[in-house]
Scaffold this motif. Structure first.
Motif, PDB file in Angstrom:
ATOM      1  N   LYS A 157       0.844  -1.203   0.000  1.00 57.05           N
ATOM      2  CA  LYS A 157       0.000   0.000   0.000  1.00 57.05           C
ATOM      3  C   LYS A 157       0.878   1.252   0.000  1.00 57.05           C
ATOM      4  CE  LYS A 157      -3.767   0.105   0.006  1.00 57.05           C
ATOM      5  NZ  LYS A 157      -4.741   0.297  -1.104  1.00 57.05           N
ATOM      6  N   VAL A 158       1.961   1.215   0.754  1.00 56.08           N
ATOM      7  CA  VAL A 158       2.890   2.353   0.781  1.00 56.08           C
ATOM      8  C   VAL A 158       3.556   2.536  -0.579  1.00 56.08           C
ATOM      9  CG1 VAL A 158       5.037   3.225   1.794  1.00 56.08           C
ATOM     10  CG2 VAL A 158       3.281   2.218   3.263  1.00 56.08           C
ATOM     11  N   ARG A 159       3.897   1.449  -1.229  1.00 57.61           N
ATOM     12  CA  ARG A 159       4.499   1.545  -2.564  1.00 57.61           C
ATOM     13  C   ARG A 159       3.528   2.168  -3.560  1.00 57.61           C
ATOM     14  NH1 ARG A 159       7.448  -3.241  -1.131  1.00 57.61           N
ATOM     15  NH2 ARG A 159       5.686  -4.575  -1.648  1.00 57.61           N
ATOM     16  N   THR A 160       2.243   1.928  -3.367  1.00 56.00           N
ATOM     17  CA  THR A 160       1.238   2.540  -4.238  1.00 56.00           C
ATOM     18  C   THR A 160       1.281   4.065  -4.096  1.00 56.00           C
ATOM     19  OG1 THR A 160      -0.200   0.608  -4.014  1.00 56.00           O
ATOM     20  CG2 THR A 160      -1.221   2.628  -4.790  1.00 56.00           C
ATOM     21  N   ILE A 161       1.422   4.541  -2.851  1.00 60.05           N
ATOM     22  CA  ILE A 161       1.523   5.984  -2.617  1.00 60.05           C
ATOM     23  C   ILE A 161       2.750   6.542  -3.329  1.00 60.05           C
ATOM     24  CG2 ILE A 161       1.835   7.765  -0.838  1.00 60.05           C
ATOM     25  CD1 ILE A 161       0.444   5.757   1.117  1.00 60.05           C
ATOM     26  N   ARG A 162       3.861   5.812  -3.237  1.00 55.29           N
ATOM     27  CA  ARG A 162       5.096   6.241  -3.908  1.00 55.29           C
ATOM     28  C   ARG A 162       4.891   6.306  -5.419  1.00 55.29           C
ATOM     29  NH1 ARG A 162      10.084   2.706  -2.273  1.00 55.29           N
ATOM     30  NH2 ARG A 162       9.376   3.508  -0.255  1.00 55.29           N
ATOM     31  N   LYS A 163       4.172   5.345  -5.949  1.00 57.69           N
ATOM     32  CA  LYS A 163       3.906   5.315  -7.389  1.00 57.69           C
ATOM     33  C   LYS A 163       3.109   6.532  -7.827  1.00 57.69           C
ATOM     34  CE  LYS A 163       1.062   2.818 -10.745  1.00 57.69           C
ATOM     35  NZ  LYS A 163       0.067   1.732 -10.915  1.00 57.69           N
ATOM     36  N   TYR A 164       2.094   6.929  -7.044  1.00 62.47           N
ATOM     37  CA  TYR A 164       1.278   8.093  -7.396  1.00 62.47           C
ATOM     38  C   TYR A 164       2.126   9.352  -7.547  1.00 62.47           C
ATOM     39  CZ  TYR A 164      -2.853   5.338  -6.035  1.00 62.47           C
ATOM     40  OH  TYR A 164      -3.843   4.377  -5.944  1.00 62.47           O
ATOM     41  N   ARG A 165       3.235   9.425  -6.805  1.00 61.60           N
ATOM     42  CA  ARG A 165       4.059  10.636  -6.797  1.00 61.60           C
ATOM     43  C   ARG A 165       5.356  10.471  -7.575  1.00 61.60           C
ATOM     44  NH1 ARG A 165       3.553  12.005  -0.369  1.00 61.60           N
ATOM     45  NH2 ARG A 165       4.914  10.182  -0.206  1.00 61.60           N
ATOM     46  N   SER A 166       5.439   9.454  -8.398  1.00 57.29           N
ATOM     47  CA  SER A 166       6.698   9.129  -9.080  1.00 57.29           C
ATOM     48  C   SER A 166       7.008  10.059 -10.242  1.00 57.29           C
ATOM     49  CB  SER A 166       6.669   7.678  -9.576  1.00 57.29           C
ATOM     50  OG  SER A 166       5.607   7.488 -10.496  1.00 57.29           O
ATOM     51  N   ARG A 167       6.041  10.870 -10.656  1.00 60.36           N
ATOM     52  CA  ARG A 167       6.274  11.834 -11.726  1.00 60.36           C
ATOM     53  C   ARG A 167       5.790  13.204 -11.278  1.00 60.36           C
ATOM     54  NH1 ARG A 167       4.713   8.890 -17.495  1.00 60.36           N
ATOM     55  NH2 ARG A 167       6.209   7.152 -17.314  1.00 60.36           N
ATOM     56  N   PRO A 168       6.424  14.268 -11.766  1.00 61.01           N
ATOM     57  CA  PRO A 168       6.023  15.620 -11.344  1.00 61.01           C
ATOM     58  C   PRO A 168       4.695  16.022 -11.966  1.00 61.01           C
ATOM     59  CG  PRO A 168       7.744  15.745 -13.007  1.00 61.01           C
ATOM     60  CD  PRO A 168       7.607  14.294 -12.653  1.00 61.01           C
ATOM     61  N   LEU A 169       4.005  16.917 -11.277  1.00 61.33           N
ATOM     62  CA  LEU A 169       2.748  17.459 -11.788  1.00 61.33           C
ATOM     63  C   LEU A 169       3.053  18.641 -12.688  1.00 61.33           C
ATOM     64  CD1 LEU A 169      -0.438  17.552 -11.613  1.00 61.33           C
ATOM     65  CD2 LEU A 169      -0.097  19.258  -9.811  1.00 61.33           C
ATOM     66  N   CYS A 170       2.477  18.658 -13.871  1.00 59.96           N
ATOM     67  CA  CYS A 170       2.678  19.768 -14.809  1.00 59.96           C
ATOM     68  C   CYS A 170       1.326  20.330 -15.219  1.00 59.96           C
ATOM     69  CB  CYS A 170       3.440  19.299 -16.051  1.00 59.96           C
ATOM     70  SG  CYS A 170       5.097  18.686 -15.699  1.00 59.96           S
ATOM     71  N   LEU A 171       1.043  21.543 -14.766  1.00 59.27           N
ATOM     72  CA  LEU A 171      -0.197  22.226 -15.126  1.00 59.27           C
ATOM     73  C   LEU A 171       0.151  23.529 -15.836  1.00 59.27           C
ATOM     74  CD1 LEU A 171      -2.345  21.808 -11.876  1.00 59.27           C
ATOM     75  CD2 LEU A 171      -2.681  20.628 -14.053  1.00 59.27           C
ATOM     76  N   ASP A 172      -0.596  23.838 -16.878  1.00 56.09           N
ATOM     77  CA  ASP A 172      -0.350  25.066 -17.639  1.00 56.09           C
ATOM     78  C   ASP A 172      -1.177  26.189 -17.032  1.00 56.09           C
ATOM     79  OD1 ASP A 172       0.410  26.880 -19.518  1.00 56.09           O
ATOM     80  OD2 ASP A 172      -0.947  26.154 -21.083  1.00 56.09           O
ATOM     81  N   MET A 173      -0.528  27.004 -16.187  1.00 61.02           N
ATOM     82  CA  MET A 173      -1.220  28.133 -15.549  1.00 61.02           C
ATOM     83  C   MET A 173      -0.413  29.399 -15.794  1.00 61.02           C
ATOM     84  SD  MET A 173      -2.722  26.635 -11.961  1.00 61.02           S
ATOM     85  CE  MET A 173      -1.135  26.221 -11.258  1.00 61.02           C
ATOM     86  N   GLU A 174      -1.063  30.416 -16.346  1.00 60.23           N
ATOM     87  CA  GLU A 174      -0.366  31.659 -16.659  1.00 60.23           C
ATOM     88  C   GLU A 174      -0.014  32.432 -15.391  1.00 60.23           C
ATOM     89  OE1 GLU A 174      -2.535  34.997 -18.238  1.00 60.23           O
ATOM     90  OE2 GLU A 174      -4.452  34.016 -17.815  1.00 60.23           O
ATOM     91  N   ALA A 175       1.102  33.161 -15.458  1.00 59.31           N
ATOM     92  CA  ALA A 175       1.522  33.994 -14.333  1.00 59.31           C
ATOM     93  C   ALA A 175       1.012  35.411 -14.549  1.00 59.31           C
ATOM     94  CB  ALA A 175       3.040  33.991 -14.224  1.00 59.31           C
ATOM     95  N   SER A 176       0.040  35.821 -13.786  1.00 64.08           N
ATOM     96  CA  SER A 176      -0.566  37.142 -13.910  1.00 64.08           C
ATOM     97  C   SER A 176      -1.138  37.543 -12.557  1.00 64.08           C
ATOM     98  CB  SER A 176      -1.688  37.108 -14.960  1.00 64.08           C
ATOM     99  OG  SER A 176      -2.759  36.303 -14.505  1.00 64.08           O
ATOM    100  N   PRO A 177      -1.440  38.832 -12.380  1.00 58.66           N
ATOM    101  CA  PRO A 177      -2.074  39.254 -11.123  1.00 58.66           C
ATOM    102  C   PRO A 177      -3.365  38.488 -10.843  1.00 58.66           C
ATOM    103  CG  PRO A 177      -1.273  41.156 -12.312  1.00 58.66           C
ATOM    104  CD  PRO A 177      -1.101  39.982 -13.230  1.00 58.66           C
ATOM    105  N   HIS A 178      -4.151  38.247 -11.879  1.00 57.81           N
ATOM    106  CA  HIS A 178      -5.392  37.491 -11.692  1.00 57.81           C
ATOM    107  C   HIS A 178      -5.089  36.072 -11.233  1.00 57.81           C
ATOM    108  CE1 HIS A 178      -9.492  36.118 -12.293  1.00 57.81           C
ATOM    109  NE2 HIS A 178      -9.035  35.133 -13.050  1.00 57.81           N
ATOM    110  N   HIS A 179      -4.038  35.505 -11.788  1.00 58.61           N
ATOM    111  CA  HIS A 179      -3.609  34.156 -11.403  1.00 58.61           C
ATOM    112  C   HIS A 179      -3.281  34.101  -9.911  1.00 58.61           C
ATOM    113  CE1 HIS A 179      -0.837  30.673 -11.124  1.00 58.61           C
ATOM    114  NE2 HIS A 179       0.021  31.532 -10.597  1.00 58.61           N
ATOM    115  N   LEU A 180      -2.550  35.105  -9.426  1.00 59.75           N
ATOM    116  CA  LEU A 180      -2.167  35.117  -8.013  1.00 59.75           C
ATOM    117  C   LEU A 180      -3.357  35.388  -7.098  1.00 59.75           C
ATOM    118  CD1 LEU A 180       1.321  36.834  -7.832  1.00 59.75           C
ATOM    119  CD2 LEU A 180       0.743  34.448  -7.763  1.00 59.75           C
ATOM    120  N   GLN A 181      -4.291  36.196  -7.586  1.00 59.18           N
ATOM    121  CA  GLN A 181      -5.489  36.454  -6.793  1.00 59.18           C
ATOM    122  C   GLN A 181      -6.274  35.160  -6.597  1.00 59.18           C
ATOM    123  OE1 GLN A 181      -8.121  39.318  -8.545  1.00 59.18           O
ATOM    124  NE2 GLN A 181      -9.681  39.115  -6.960  1.00 59.18           N
ATOM    125  N   THR A 182      -6.416  34.382  -7.669  1.00 57.25           N
ATOM    126  CA  THR A 182      -7.121  33.099  -7.566  1.00 57.25           C
ATOM    127  C   THR A 182      -6.345  32.135  -6.677  1.00 57.25           C
ATOM    128  OG1 THR A 182      -7.967  33.409  -9.818  1.00 57.25           O
ATOM    129  CG2 THR A 182      -8.135  31.200  -8.882  1.00 57.25           C
TER     130      THR A 182
END
Length: 441
Positions: A388-413
């Motif tokens: 079960k612990v190895r399953t947790i490790r597997k879930y995090r084995s790759r980095p998360l990549c989300l396309d989010m713009e850097a703007s004042p509105h972005h930081l407000q959200t």
């Protein structure tokens, strides 16, 4: 003006709590109106970067540079606590926290995260003496956790790690035994103001992506052994489970946030649009493979105070009604969460799982069989736990990549998503619900 102030005095803000609150309020107001002043876009971006990078640290002469005092998840907020990347807590970390008096005045103490009740009371007593408070307050102080519902829990002197076990809107109170019965929640925890909030002004995609990004940070902070420690050592024996407990608290917070936002919206049409927006948010979170946020949003919409709003749900388009039914089927616990397990088994990392279900599985493994059998270690049980612990490790084995713009509105959200204001008192949620639709079944 705020830009100049931060640029000049950022090194002095650690101990000036009032300045921190003012800066945060001004910053959020500026971000709300930034679209009206396009000529100041460059200055707004600079302010944005400065607020996000400012670090409120202990002065070097009183604390080594490598030892930073951290703001706790909810119970003591600073500007950096909602904008900085989350880092893992350890029991030896020092934090700032407020401890309230019966009259709702408070002292701010610096304490280890794993400090015992006795240590906390010692710090409070020292601070009261330093502040020259009336001597009567420091006689036989006790520490009490007071929830927004008014429920009180007297903490024993030997208890430790109490900070991370506080409820969403719970606070620590120090008082004499004579004052125990008179303790009441803080006014801001029992007073609500219906009306439009930030959720009405942001896009569901932005909210969902920021939820996923934040929850990924929190999930990454949880060491694998925290899951084992949380289950195997019981509530009073845990030592290093702060990050896991904060993640669980966040899940509950998101659930109550959904119900709070819906029930504070008085206009039926807007309320129906809000249901639609939350269903969209849940769909995007599922697409992001953020099943923690997905579950929390769906459970918030399933809150009895929300689900009883028949007239509001009737205004929802059929397409979204059908989509929400599918989501309810996915979160249905029948047959040991069969639907959920089938979906997550097909996902590839990175994945943010519904953490409470992992703890449920570990609890079943722990309580279903003994660790020692005839004086010998139950290897089969430990292999199952390790799997079960190895399953947790597997879930995090790759980095998360989300396309989010850097703007004042972005930081407000980003700031909004990371510091929800929620009602966690179910009785109060029902009161709001009945005011909106008194006769709904």
């Amino acid at each position: 003006m705020l830009l100049h102030f931060l640029d000049t005095y950022q090194g002095l803000l650690q101990e000036e709590e009032g300045a921190g609150h003012i800066i945060k309020d001004l910053y959020l107001l500026i971000m709300k109106d930034e679209s009206l002043y396009q000529d100041l876009r460059e200055e707004t971006l600079r302010l944005h970067q400065l607020v996000e990078t400012v670090e409120l640290k202990i002065p070097e002469e009183s604390q080594p540079p490598s030892k930073q005092v951290k703001p706790l998840f909810r119970h003591f907020r600073r500007i950096d606590s909602c904008l900085q990347t989350r880092v893992a807590f350890r029991g030896s970390d020092e934090i700032f926290c407020r401890v309230y008096m019966p009259d709702h005045s408070y002292v701010t103490i610096r304490s280890r995260l794993s400090a015992s009740v006795q240590d906390i009371l010692g710090s409070v007593t020292e601070k009261l003496q330093y502040s020259e408070e009336p001597a009567g307050r420091e006689d036989s102080l006790i520490l009490v956790a007071v929830a927004s519902s008014g429920e009180k829990v007297l903490l024993q002197p030997t208890e430790d790690c109490v900070f991370t076990t506080l409820g969403i809107n719970s606070h620590l109170f120090a008082c004499t035994r004579d004052s125990y019965e008179a303790l009441v929640p803080l006014p801001e925890e029992i007073q609500v103001s219906p009306g439009d909030t930030e959720i009405h002004r942001v896009e569901p995609e932005d909210v969902a992506n920021h939820l996923t990004a934040f929850h990924w940070e929190l999930f990454r902070c949880v060491h694998e052994l925290e899951f084992v420690d949380y289950v195997f050592h019981g509530e009073r024996g845990r030592r290093e489970t702060a990050n896991l407990e904060l993640l669980l608290q966040r899940c509950s917070e998101v659930t109550h946030w959904v119900a709070t936002e819906v029930l504070l919206c008085e206009a039926p049409g807007k309320r129906a649009q809000l249901l639609k927006k939350f269903i969209k948010i849940a769909a995007i979170c599922k697409q992001n493979q953020d099943l923690l946020s997905f579950y929390a949003v769906v459970m918030g919409l399933d809150n009895a105070a929300v689900s009883r709003l028949r007239l509001t749900w009737e205004k929802l388009p059929g397409k979204f009604k059908n989509l929400f039914r599918k989501f309810e089927n996915l979160t249905d616990p029948c047959r040991n969460h069969k639907s959920y397990r089938e979906v997550i088994s097909k996902m590839k990392p990175p994945v943010i799982p519904f953490v409470p279900l992992i703890l449920k599985d570990l609890t079943f493994l722990h309580e279903g069989s003994k660790t020692l059998i005839d004086g010998l270690v139950n290897i089969e049980k430990l292999h199952s736990v390790a799997e079960k612990v190895r399953t947790i490790r597997k879930y995090r084995s790759r980095p998360l990549c989300l396309d989010m713009e850097a703007s004042p509105h972005h930081l407000q959200t980003k700031a909004y998503v990371r510091q929800f204001q929620v009602i966690d008192n179910q009785n109060l949620l029902f009161e709001l619900s009945y005011k909106l639709e008194a006769n709904s079944q």
